[in-house]
Each structure stands twice: as structure tokens, then as C-alpha cells.
Design a protein around this motif. Structure first.
Motif, PDB file in Angstrom:
ATOM      1  N   VAL A 233       0.850  -1.187   0.000  1.00  0.00           N
ATOM      2  CA  VAL A 233       0.000   0.000   0.000  1.00  0.00           C
ATOM      3  C   VAL A 233       0.883   1.233   0.000  1.00  0.00           C
ATOM      4  CG1 VAL A 233      -1.712   1.316   1.305  1.00  0.00           C
ATOM      5  CG2 VAL A 233      -1.868  -1.192   1.218  1.00  0.00           C
ATOM      6  N   LEU A 234       0.530   2.198  -0.824  1.00  0.00           N
ATOM      7  CA  LEU A 234       1.188   3.505  -0.815  1.00  0.00           C
ATOM      8  C   LEU A 234       0.241   4.498  -0.166  1.00  0.00           C
ATOM      9  CD1 LEU A 234       3.513   5.386  -1.650  1.00  0.00           C
ATOM     10  CD2 LEU A 234       2.375   5.687  -3.853  1.00  0.00           C
ATOM     11  N   PHE A 235       0.717   5.183   0.881  1.00  0.00           N
ATOM     12  CA  PHE A 235      -0.111   6.065   1.706  1.00  0.00           C
ATOM     13  C   PHE A 235       0.515   7.458   1.669  1.00  0.00           C
ATOM     14  CE2 PHE A 235      -2.948   5.726   5.678  1.00  0.00           C
ATOM     15  CZ  PHE A 235      -3.197   7.087   5.704  1.00  0.00           C
ATOM     16  N   LEU A 236      -0.126   8.390   0.958  1.00  0.00           N
ATOM     17  CA  LEU A 236       0.407   9.743   0.822  1.00  0.00           C
ATOM     18  C   LEU A 236      -0.255  10.682   1.824  1.00  0.00           C
ATOM     19  CD1 LEU A 236       0.579  10.271  -3.060  1.00  0.00           C
ATOM     20  CD2 LEU A 236       2.351   9.402  -1.521  1.00  0.00           C
ATOM     21  N   VAL A 237       0.562  11.527   2.434  1.00  0.00           N
ATOM     22  CA  VAL A 237       0.079  12.625   3.282  1.00  0.00           C
ATOM     23  C   VAL A 237       0.707  13.906   2.748  1.00  0.00           C
ATOM     24  CG1 VAL A 237      -0.246  11.177   5.313  1.00  0.00           C
ATOM     25  CG2 VAL A 237       1.953  12.301   4.940  1.00  0.00           C
ATOM     26  N   PRO A 238       0.086  15.068   2.999  1.00  0.00           N
ATOM     27  CA  PRO A 238       0.571  16.277   2.337  1.00  0.00           C
ATOM     28  C   PRO A 238       1.848  16.861   2.914  1.00  0.00           C
ATOM     29  CG  PRO A 238      -1.362  16.768   3.666  1.00  0.00           C
ATOM     30  CD  PRO A 238      -1.205  15.285   3.663  1.00  0.00           C
ATOM     31  N   SER A 280      11.646  -4.131  -3.737  1.00  0.00           N
ATOM     32  CA  SER A 280      11.830  -5.576  -3.587  1.00  0.00           C
ATOM     33  C   SER A 280      10.629  -6.259  -2.945  1.00  0.00           C
ATOM     34  CB  SER A 280      13.077  -5.852  -2.733  1.00  0.00           C
ATOM     35  OG  SER A 280      12.844  -5.469  -1.379  1.00  0.00           O
ATOM     36  N   GLY A 281       9.695  -5.471  -2.408  1.00  0.00           N
ATOM     37  CA  GLY A 281       8.525  -6.049  -1.770  1.00  0.00           C
ATOM     38  C   GLY A 281       8.697  -6.355  -0.302  1.00  0.00           C
ATOM     39  N   SER A 282       9.816  -5.954   0.309  1.00  0.00           N
ATOM     40  CA  SER A 282      10.055  -6.286   1.714  1.00  0.00           C
ATOM     41  C   SER A 282       9.402  -5.303   2.673  1.00  0.00           C
ATOM     42  CB  SER A 282      11.564  -6.367   1.993  1.00  0.00           C
ATOM     43  OG  SER A 282      12.202  -5.136   1.705  1.00  0.00           O
ATOM     44  N   ILE A 283       8.804  -4.241   2.151  1.00  0.00           N
ATOM     45  CA  ILE A 283       8.022  -3.305   2.957  1.00  0.00           C
ATOM     46  C   ILE A 283       6.578  -3.384   2.478  1.00  0.00           C
ATOM     47  CG2 ILE A 283       7.573  -0.864   3.416  1.00  0.00           C
ATOM     48  CD1 ILE A 283      10.549  -0.395   3.225  1.00  0.00           C
ATOM     49  N   SER A 284       5.654  -3.433   3.424  1.00  0.00           N
ATOM     50  CA  SER A 284       4.246  -3.564   3.060  1.00  0.00           C
ATOM     51  C   SER A 284       3.554  -2.218   2.870  1.00  0.00           C
ATOM     52  CB  SER A 284       3.503  -4.370   4.127  1.00  0.00           C
ATOM     53  OG  SER A 284       4.044  -5.666   4.229  1.00  0.00           O
ATOM     54  N   ILE A 285       3.932  -1.218   3.670  1.00  0.00           N
ATOM     55  CA  ILE A 285       3.259   0.081   3.643  1.00  0.00           C
ATOM     56  C   ILE A 285       4.307   1.174   3.529  1.00  0.00           C
ATOM     57  CG2 ILE A 285       1.700   1.657   4.864  1.00  0.00           C
ATOM     58  CD1 ILE A 285       0.771  -0.855   6.485  1.00  0.00           C
ATOM     59  N   SER A 291       6.866  13.266  -2.990  1.00  0.00           N
ATOM     60  CA  SER A 291       7.861  12.504  -3.754  1.00  0.00           C
ATOM     61  C   SER A 291       7.689  11.003  -3.619  1.00  0.00           C
ATOM     62  CB  SER A 291       9.273  12.906  -3.314  1.00  0.00           C
ATOM     63  OG  SER A 291       9.464  12.651  -1.930  1.00  0.00           O
ATOM     64  N   ALA A 292       6.993  10.542  -2.574  1.00  0.00           N
ATOM     65  CA  ALA A 292       6.788   9.101  -2.398  1.00  0.00           C
ATOM     66  C   ALA A 292       5.902   8.507  -3.477  1.00  0.00           C
ATOM     67  CB  ALA A 292       6.192   8.821  -1.022  1.00  0.00           C
ATOM     68  N   LEU A 293       5.208   9.348  -4.227  1.00  0.00           N
ATOM     69  CA  LEU A 293       4.340   8.844  -5.294  1.00  0.00           C
ATOM     70  C   LEU A 293       5.107   7.976  -6.279  1.00  0.00           C
ATOM     71  CD1 LEU A 293       1.688   8.839  -6.956  1.00  0.00           C
ATOM     72  CD2 LEU A 293       2.500  10.948  -8.030  1.00  0.00           C
ATOM     73  N   PHE A 294       6.405   8.231  -6.466  1.00  0.00           N
ATOM     74  CA  PHE A 294       7.173   7.549  -7.504  1.00  0.00           C
ATOM     75  C   PHE A 294       7.982   6.371  -6.968  1.00  0.00           C
ATOM     76  CE2 PHE A 294       6.855  12.131  -8.463  1.00  0.00           C
ATOM     77  CZ  PHE A 294       5.964  12.039  -9.509  1.00  0.00           C
ATOM     78  N   VAL A 295       7.780   6.005  -5.701  1.00  0.00           N
ATOM     79  CA  VAL A 295       8.465   4.838  -5.149  1.00  0.00           C
ATOM     80  C   VAL A 295       7.865   3.577  -5.771  1.00  0.00           C
ATOM     81  CG1 VAL A 295       8.850   3.489  -3.058  1.00  0.00           C
ATOM     82  CG2 VAL A 295       9.049   5.980  -2.981  1.00  0.00           C
ATOM     83  N   PRO A 296       8.688   2.716  -6.370  1.00  0.00           N
ATOM     84  CA  PRO A 296       8.142   1.502  -6.998  1.00  0.00           C
ATOM     85  C   PRO A 296       7.728   0.476  -5.951  1.00  0.00           C
ATOM     86  CG  PRO A 296      10.537   1.522  -7.157  1.00  0.00           C
ATOM     87  CD  PRO A 296      10.154   2.840  -6.552  1.00  0.00           C
ATOM     88  N   LEU A 297       6.645  -0.242  -6.229  1.00  0.00           N
ATOM     89  CA  LEU A 297       6.158  -1.313  -5.374  1.00  0.00           C
ATOM     90  C   LEU A 297       6.120  -2.601  -6.182  1.00  0.00           C
ATOM     91  CD1 LEU A 297       3.119   0.508  -3.671  1.00  0.00           C
ATOM     92  CD2 LEU A 297       5.467   0.331  -2.814  1.00  0.00           C
ATOM     93  N   LEU A 298       6.586  -3.690  -5.562  1.00  0.00           N
ATOM     94  CA  LEU A 298       6.590  -4.981  -6.262  1.00  0.00           C
ATOM     95  C   LEU A 298       5.179  -5.534  -6.408  1.00  0.00           C
ATOM     96  CD1 LEU A 298       8.391  -7.208  -7.493  1.00  0.00           C
ATOM     97  CD2 LEU A 298       8.449  -8.282  -5.231  1.00  0.00           C
ATOM     98  N   HIS A 299       4.341  -5.354  -5.374  1.00  0.00           N
ATOM     99  CA  HIS A 299       2.971  -5.879  -5.385  1.00  0.00           C
ATOM    100  C   HIS A 299       1.978  -4.774  -5.000  1.00  0.00           C
ATOM    101  CE1 HIS A 299       4.739  -9.837  -5.768  1.00  0.00           C
ATOM    102  NE2 HIS A 299       5.371  -9.714  -4.620  1.00  0.00           N
ATOM    103  N   ALA A 301      -1.278  -2.679  -4.384  1.00  0.00           N
ATOM    104  CA  ALA A 301      -2.670  -3.118  -4.260  1.00  0.00           C
ATOM    105  C   ALA A 301      -3.625  -1.984  -3.923  1.00  0.00           C
ATOM    106  CB  ALA A 301      -2.772  -4.205  -3.186  1.00  0.00           C
ATOM    107  N   LEU A 302      -3.128  -0.883  -3.349  1.00  0.00           N
ATOM    108  CA  LEU A 302      -4.017   0.209  -2.941  1.00  0.00           C
ATOM    109  C   LEU A 302      -3.204   1.485  -2.809  1.00  0.00           C
ATOM    110  CD1 LEU A 302      -6.814   1.211  -1.857  1.00  0.00           C
ATOM    111  CD2 LEU A 302      -6.000   0.571   0.441  1.00  0.00           C
ATOM    112  N   LEU A 303      -3.768   2.592  -3.275  1.00  0.00           N
ATOM    113  CA  LEU A 303      -3.184   3.916  -3.081  1.00  0.00           C
ATOM    114  C   LEU A 303      -4.134   4.745  -2.224  1.00  0.00           C
ATOM    115  CD1 LEU A 303      -1.413   2.968  -5.520  1.00  0.00           C
ATOM    116  CD2 LEU A 303      -1.458   5.343  -6.313  1.00  0.00           C
ATOM    117  N   ILE A 304      -3.557   5.468  -1.272  1.00  0.00           N
ATOM    118  CA  ILE A 304      -4.331   6.345  -0.389  1.00  0.00           C
ATOM    119  C   ILE A 304      -3.741   7.747  -0.481  1.00  0.00           C
ATOM    120  CG2 ILE A 304      -4.985   6.836   2.001  1.00  0.00           C
ATOM    121  CD1 ILE A 304      -4.657   3.805   2.535  1.00  0.00           C
ATOM    122  N   VAL A 305      -4.596   8.735  -0.711  1.00  0.00           N
ATOM    123  CA  VAL A 305      -4.172  10.139  -0.696  1.00  0.00           C
ATOM    124  C   VAL A 305      -4.987  10.823   0.392  1.00  0.00           C
ATOM    125  CG1 VAL A 305      -3.866  12.261  -2.025  1.00  0.00           C
ATOM    126  CG2 VAL A 305      -3.699  10.037  -3.177  1.00  0.00           C
TER     127      VAL A 305
END
Length: 712
Positions: A233-238, A280-285, A291-299, A301-305
């Protein structure tokens, strides 16, 4: 003429508008790999973007080195950067440079990740002869389950290396487990969680929930099944200041090892480490700012803004992208759901909900038993004020403190006074580099420009007439703090603004101090209003918002409404009811009256209607062509010449001076460019953008194109 196909097209990292071709022998690098290439008299880092054909009779330089065997980013993120370059009309190489960790842009290799846990290989052939007691104990632990590196001392870590060399152990992926039970959900929250869990593929949700309605718990329970099944999961805060509380909530639910943060306040090495772990998928959240918008995720599943309305999601220099808008595109490219949450959604998001682009999730009630407090408007006309405060507000503050609670005063102006005034001749000291008065910071005995940072000593006499009748006009947080300390001498006062709090760590410490100090007075600017949970605040005093009611910025009323509701939402979040008092010289203003019941929706509906009648976004597409130079003449000459580059179908107005006409020594102006819709606007901008750089006047100014501008 013969054609050589052994060429590759690259984007040089940096703001170069064109792409370049280089000779490359097989094997060809894949799109998205970094290369070292000769450029000018030196060499640069470039990104491979495809093959190219080069005429053989034109000398083409060869690449120096291929830095990556595999692309840095998956195809979806490469497509996102390509889209971001085209949409915002900004060079692709500069877009890649902004999206990657700095060390990768410098050519460093992706670091290898050390395993965080080990386990015994099931069929390991272990010869027990010669093993010591400590080695046998460690082997038994490894056989019973995963052993985390963090649990081992240096001697056991040395034994692990011996076991690894012997082929007895292997890296283990620790299964995630819930560390705390989810909270009970109210019916509206449960419906929102069910909708998010049921979504498959891309779908955009607007989680429109009043302040303290439990939006974070909705996020946590929506991501629960995903995270426990190995998804990310990618979780963005302002803002960086909001990361700590979000990280704490996620870590408490899923464990600290499952969560990482990514933001501009980190060192380059730390950002690269988190980037690599996420890839690599070793972090879940992953929790982060823009700038975190462009961090690649291996799996993914959900984006939160979260706090999707916040202006901080828009980049204000260089590549002028909106992280919120690009997050929607990323979710679409990765075919995952995205949820945009806010108590005060942007008018653009509300419009998208109206036309069916966003699914509607509502939280009308607070998680606590307390109701949203109404906003009491105190008229200030013909009132005898005390240090800018209505006596009834001071009485309410005294009652709040006597009850052992906290009172929060919101004033969005730093310093002791917004300006100095000579009472003899009316002279106001201005910044030499900006079209703005200097703010008086009495504690530091300095005048300071809040736009460019210029400082000057406080004059003892008026520099214009020589009179010693200089005084501050208006009020800032510093002067309000001084008065409140004198009025309530035995009560702790905690101030939060950029003069008092300089780092994320200082902010986190001050927020913790607020949670453990009662009674207390809290005083601050916007930093104090965004998303923070202060359960002991029962009174909020909004000191002055009148300046936002008649701004030349058409977005100012929306920002004001959001600020008032967000600040008011700090009151009554705990067990005791809250009270909100707003001072105004314009108590009959329609926007303030619409906000009186604490309901943002009424005001937003009114503002959307006004935008539609005026033909403003989100009902039309807008861009600004901005220019600046140390003299005004070349700015206006360039913008007048630029008008001829735009097709007649595009509504073009200007040049007009910027609202802050001079900043940091540069004169600034812009062209206002409108299209009936985004596709029409971008088609016309694409045709014009190459012409602008060739204008003779373009070399005398710094110019940029701001698509979907948010701040004037």
C-alpha cells in the motif's frame, strides 16, 4: 543514405527538452535502464527510452557504460513518468531526475538488501560433531522458526555467517500478523471498508468524512487483507509533520517492520534504502509526502491520498506536477483502487464525484459521541478589542482553562506584526527584493521578508522622515503569544509555527507535549490545523480570516473554507463538547454564513456554482505561462511575443502582473490560458511549447508553464 539501427534513444537526466541518440552494441539496454554517456566535454547519466535509427554519415557517439541490467522502474511507473512529462509539458529527463533517489541519479548502484530474518533449511545436512553449545542453541532456534537479525548479538550474527557458508540456513520472509485488534466500526465506516475491499482493478473513491470521523481506521481496515496477503500500500500525506502519527497508527496495527517512510527530509542514503526495500517487496506500507508517489512497489494493491485537498500536493518549482492527480493516473496504470480522503474535499474532487468519476463514500458523524460544533461568528465592528481579541473570546478561554481543558488560537500570520508603520509620515518598510512589506520579528529584533528570506535590522527612526514614531501594525503569532502569556500567566502556552518549529522532530516533540499538557493554550498557524488529534481542545478561536474573503486569487474562498472547517475540527474531539468562535469584521459575508453550522458541503456547493458561472476550473481547463526577470521590460516583451504562439482557439489573456509582482529581485507576470477542456488545452499547448523556446525574447527571461495552477 544507409541507416544504422545500432542506436539507442536516451533522455539525459536534467531539464533538456530534446532526446539524444547514441551508438550501442548488443545487448541493448532495456527501456528504463541507466546509462553513462558522453555529453559535451564530460559525461552524464541518461535513461534508455527506446531504440533509434541513425544515419551512418553522421558521427554518433557510443555509450560509455550500461549501469542497470533491469529497468529501475516497472513499465507502469515508466508510463506514469512519460504521462507526467507530456501532461505538464516538462522534459522527460528532468521528470526522471525528480522521481528517482538522488544517489541513483548520480550513478550509484542499487544497494543489496540484507535479510531481516533467517530459518533452517528443511533438509540441511548438519554435522553436529565439533559444534559448540551456543551454536547448537542457535540452530535449534532456527529450526523452531524464523530468527530476526534484530534479536541477535554480534557473536550470534557471526555464527549465522558460518551457517550460511555451510549451506544450512536461508533468508526468511516473516509473515505479517495484526499487532492490535481493529476498532469497532460505525455503520458508515463499515460500508466504506466493504466498498474498498470489494473493489477490483482501478476505481477512484472519494472518502468525504467530517473531521474526527475515523477516516484513518477506514484506511487501516481496508488495507488489512491486502497487507496480510503480501500486497503493498502507498499512503500519501501532504506534509512531513503528518507522517509521524500516520506511521504510528500503521506500525501499531501491522508492526514497525512492515512500515517505512519516504520524504524530502531524509538523507539520500535513507531514501535509497527505503526505495530499494519497497521495490523488492520487503516493505508492506510506504508512507510519504509528494515525492513518495514515484516509489516503486513490487505488489501494489491500494493507493491512499489523505487530506487530498491540501495545496502541498502541488509542486511549486521545477516540474510543476500535482501528486494527487498523478496518483490517480498511477492507480489506473497499475489497475488498483485509490481512495482520496478529506473532511474538506477540493472542488475538483467534488465535481468528479458529481459527474461519476469518483465513487462516493461519506462519513457524516464523528467517531466520538460529540457532534460537530457550530461556528459562532463574533462581529468586530465598533468593538473595543483587547490585543485584537473580542472580550467574549477571552472569557471563553478563561472558562476553558478553568475546566482543565485546552484552548486553541489560530492566526495564520507569523512574527510580531505584519508590518511597521511610521505614525508621522505613513512610511512602511518594504522588502528591497519583493513587492511586500517586511514582517517585524520583535524577539529577534529583525525585519524579515517571508517570501525571499531577506532580513534587516529594526530602525530606531523612520528611514523616510526621521521620526521616532515607528510602531507595528496588525498582529502575528508572536505578539498574540506575548499578550496571552500576560493574560494567563500560570498557564502553559505552546506555539507552533515555522519560527518556533523548524524540523519534523521538533514538531513531533511539540505535538507530544500538547497531548500531555493540560490545561494549556495552543497557538499556531496552518501547521496546527492539519489533521492533528488534540482530544483535550474544547475551544477554538479563529482570530482573523477576513484577508481571504476578497483575494484576487479565485481559489482563495475555497482555501478559506477548508481552513476554517479544518481548524474548527480540532475542537471537541475527545469526551467533552467543543466550541468554535470566529472573529470577523465581515460577519454577513455569504461564505462565513454558509460555514456557520460547521458544514463544509453547503459552502462548497455555493463555491462550485460560482465557479461554473464564472467559467473557471473545474468547468474549464487552465494553464499559466509564467515569466520572470530582474527587469520588467523583458518579462512583458516575452509574454507579448508568446501570445502569437498560441492558436486562436485558446483563450489567452494578459500579460498581467503576478499577485506578488516582484519576488526575490525578479519581476513576474503571466499569460492566462484557458481551454474548453483538458484535451483541447493540451493539444494547443503541445503545438506552442516548442515555439516558445525559439522566441528571441525567451533567452532574456526564466519561463515555465503551470498546468492546473493551484497557487497564484
Amino acid at each position: 543514405m544507409t541507416i544504422d539501427t545500432n542506436c539507442i534513444e536516451v533522455a539525459i537526466l536534467g531539464p533538456l527538452p530534446q532526446h539524444f541518440s547514441y551508438r550501442c552494441d548488443a545487448p541493448f539496454p532495456k527501456s528504463g535502464c541507466r546509462l553513462r554517456v558522453p555529453f559535451g566535454r564530460g559525461e552524464r547519466i541518461a535513461i534508455a527510452i527506446g531504440t533509434a535509427t541513425c544515419p551512418q554519415d553522421i558521427p554518433v557517439k557510443g555509450i560509455h557504460r550500461i549501469l542497470d541490467e533491469q529497468p529501475l522502474l516497472p513499465a507502469s511507473l515508466q508510463a506514469l513518468l512519460g504521462f507526467g512529462s507530456n501532461y505538464y509539458h516538462y522534459p522527460l529527463g528532468a521528470v526522471w531526475e525528480a522521481a528517482l533517489p538522488a544517489r541513483l541519479c548520480q550513478g550509484q548502484q542499487i544497494p543489496s538488501l540484507a535479510p531481516t530474518a533467517w530459518r533452517l533449511i528443511a533438509d540441511a545436512n548438519i554435522a553436529e560433531r565439533g559444534l559448540g553449545a551456543r551454536q547448537m542453541v542457535l540452530l535449534q532456534r532456527l529450526g523452531n522458526g524464523n530468527v530476526r537479525m534484530a534479536e541477535l548479538d554480534s557473536s550470534d550474527r557471526q555464527r549465522l555467517r558460518q551457517f550460511l557458508a555451510a549451506g544450512w540456513i536461508e533468508a526468511a520472509q516473516e509473515p505479517l500478523q495484526l499487532r492490535e485488534a481493529p476498532l469497532a466500526l460505525r455503520p458508515e465506516q463499515a460500508q466504506a471498508v466493504m466498498a474498498l475491499r470489494a473493489s477490483t482493478g482501478f476505481q477512484a473513491f472519494l472518502l468525504d468524512g467530517v473531521t474526527s470521523s475515523g477516516k484513518t481506521e477506514v484506511y487501516l481496515q481496508a488495507m488489512e487483507r491486502l497487507v496480510l496477503s503480501g500486497k503493498q500500500v502507498l499512503f500519501l500525506v501532504p506534509e512531513i509533520g503528518l507522517i509521524t502519527q500516520t506511521q504510528a497508527r500503521c506500525a501499531a496495527r501491522f508492526g514497525a517492520d512492515a512500515v517505512a517512510v519516504y520524504h524530502s527530509g531524509q538523507g539520500d542514503a535513507e531514501r535509497l534504502r527505503v526505495w530499494t526495500q519497497a521495490r523488492s517487496g520487503s516493505i508492506s506500507i510506504v508512507i510519504g509526502t509528494r515525492s513518495a508517489l514515484f516509489v516503486p512497489l513490487l505488489h501494489p494493491a491500494l493507493l491512499i491520498v489523505d487530506e487530498e485537498h491540501d495545496l502541498s500536493y502541488k509542486q511549486h518549482s521545477g516540474w510543476l506536477y500535482s501528486a494527487r492527480d498523478l496518483a490517480l493516473r498511477r492507480a489506473q496504470l497499475e489497475d488498483v483502487p485509490i481512495v482520496l480522503g478529506s473532511a474538506t474535499p477540493s472542488l475538483e474532487s467534488l465535481h468528479n464525484r458529481q459527474i461519476g468519476r469518483f465513487a462516493d463514500l461519506r462519513l457524516h458523524e464523528r467517531a466520538s459521541a460529540q457532534k460537530i460544533p457550530p461556528i459562532e461568528i463574533l462581529p468586530l465592528r465598533k468593538k473595543r478589542l483587547v490585543a485584537g481579541l473580542d472580550p467574549s473570546l477571552l472569557r471563553a478561554c478563561g472558562e476553558t482553562l478553568a475546566n482543565g481543558k485546552q484552548a486553541l488560537f489560530f492566526l495564520n500570520r507569523r512574527g510580531f506584526a505584519p508590518a511597521l508603520l511610521c505614525r508621522a509620515c505613513g512610511h512602511v518598510p518594504h522588502c528591497q527584493r519583493c513587492s511586500a512589506p517586511l514582517t517585524w520579528h520583535r524577539r529577534q529584533a529583525r525585519l524579515r521578508c517571508h517570501h525571499c528570506g531577506l532580513e534587516a535590522p529594526v530602525p530606531e527612526q523612520c528611514p523616510s522622515c526621521g521620526a521616532a514614531e515607528i510602531a507595528g501594525i496588525g498582529m502575528g503569532t508572536e505578539s498574540l503569544e506575548e499578550f496571552l502569556r500576560e493574560r494567563f500567566p500560570n498557564i502553559p502556552l505552546l506555539r507552533i509555527d515555522r519560527d518556533e518549529v523548524h524540523t519534523p522532530r521538533q514538531l513531533a516533540e511539540r505535538l507530544q507535549e500538547i497531548l500531555h499538557t493540560r490545561p494549556a493554550i495552543l497557538l499556531g498557524t496552518q501547521m496546527l490545523s492539519k489533521g492533528h488529534h488534540f482530544p483535550d481542545v474544547t475551544l477554538v478561536g479563529i482570530v482573523d480570516v477576513d484577508q481571504g474573503l476578497y483575494s484576487a486569487d479565485f481559489r482563495a474562498p475555497e482555501r478559506l473554507a477548508q481552513t476554517v472547517i479544518q481548524v474548527a475540527g480540532r475542537a471537541g474531539r475527545g469526551d467533552a463538547p467543543g466550541r468554535v468562535i470566529l472573529q470577523s469584521h465581515l460577519p454577513e459575508h455569504p461564505l462565513l454564513l454558509a460555514l456557520q453550522n460547521g458544514d463544509y458541503a453547503t459552502a462548497a456547493t455555493q463555491l462550485l456554482r460560482e465557479r461554473q458561472q464564472a467559467g473557471l476550473p473545474p468547468f474549464r481547463a487552465l494553464a499559466l505561462l509564467q515569466a520572470e526577470a530582474q527587469r520588467a521590460e523583458p518579462v512583458y516583451a516575452f509574454l507579448r511575443a508568446a501570445r502569437s504562439c498560441f492558436a486562436t482557439e485558446l483563450d489567452c489573456s494578459g500579460p498581467v502582473p503576478a499577485l506578488l509582482e516582484r519576488r526575490a529581485g525578479f519581476h513576474r507576470a503571466y499569460l492566462w490560458l484557458e481551454g474548453a477542456n483538458r484535451s483541447a488545452l493540451h493539444h494547443l499547448l503541445a503545438n506552442a511549447i516548442s515555439l516558445l523556446g525559439n522566441l528571441p525574447t525567451a533567452r532574456r527571461v526564466r519561463w515555465s508553464l503551470d498546468v492546473d495552477p493551484q497557487n497564484f
